[in-house]
Design a protein around this motif. Structure first.
Motif, PDB file in Angstrom:
ATOM      1  N   GLY A  94       0.791  -1.218   0.000  1.00 34.20           N
ATOM      2  CA  GLY A  94       0.000   0.000   0.000  1.00 34.20           C
ATOM      3  C   GLY A  94       0.824   1.268   0.000  1.00 34.20           C
ATOM      4  N   ALA A  95       2.137   1.160  -0.258  1.00 38.41           N
ATOM      5  CA  ALA A  95       3.011   2.332  -0.201  1.00 38.41           C
ATOM      6  C   ALA A  95       3.337   2.897  -1.574  1.00 38.41           C
ATOM      7  CB  ALA A  95       4.309   1.990   0.525  1.00 38.41           C
ATOM      8  N   GLY A  96       2.683   2.391  -2.610  1.00 35.27           N
ATOM      9  CA  GLY A  96       2.962   2.892  -3.955  1.00 35.27           C
ATOM     10  C   GLY A  96       3.313   1.758  -4.885  1.00 35.27           C
ATOM     11  N   GLN A  97       4.409   1.921  -5.628  1.00 31.88           N
ATOM     12  CA  GLN A  97       4.838   0.918  -6.595  1.00 31.88           C
ATOM     13  C   GLN A  97       5.172  -0.402  -5.897  1.00 31.88           C
ATOM     14  OE1 GLN A  97       4.947   1.134  -9.908  1.00 31.88           O
ATOM     15  NE2 GLN A  97       4.259   3.249  -9.905  1.00 31.88           N
ATOM     16  N   PRO A  98       4.892  -1.531  -6.554  1.00 29.76           N
ATOM     17  CA  PRO A  98       5.290  -2.819  -5.977  1.00 29.76           C
ATOM     18  C   PRO A  98       6.807  -2.887  -5.787  1.00 29.76           C
ATOM     19  CG  PRO A  98       3.815  -3.142  -7.843  1.00 29.76           C
ATOM     20  CD  PRO A  98       4.188  -1.684  -7.825  1.00 29.76           C
TER      21      PRO A  98
END
Length: 109
Positions: A94-98
């Motif tokens: 949930g912090a952006g890019q995988p």
């Protein structure tokens, strides 16, 4: 090619907010990944489209660490599966890019 090999990738949440680890997958059926945090293990997880890929929905608190145990089995490709390989483990969060964890090896007979 004499047997499976493993590696532990350490992951850390450097942010001030909790991060949800949603899902883990691998780029090939020869590779599996297990989420490890303390005594808790979830997995192993593999390649999408080959079996169930459940969401794990684990929270990594600010400053907390976990590990992703990756196992590569060169025998999965049979006797012809030698030479240079590159595999990727994808950690959806949930912090952006995988987060992509990559490794490479040269498989010898």
């Amino acid at each position: 090619a004499a047997g499976a090999v493993s590696h532990l990738f350490k992951v850390k949440n450097p942010s001030a907010a909790p991060v949800k680890i949603a899902k883990i997958s691998t780029s090939c059926m020869c590779t599996t990944a297990t989420y490890v945090k303390g005594d808790k293990k979830m997995g192993p997880f593999g390649m999408p489209g080959h079996g169930i890929q459940p969401k794990i929905n684990q929270i990594l608190e600010p400053g907390a660490e976990a590990q992703i145990e990756v196992v590569f089995d060169p025998a999965a490709h049979g006797p012809a599966g030698t030479g240079r390989i590159k595999r990727v483990v994808t950690v959806e969060n949930g912090a952006g890019q995988p987060l992509e964890l990559e490794f490479a090896a040269t498989v010898t007979p």
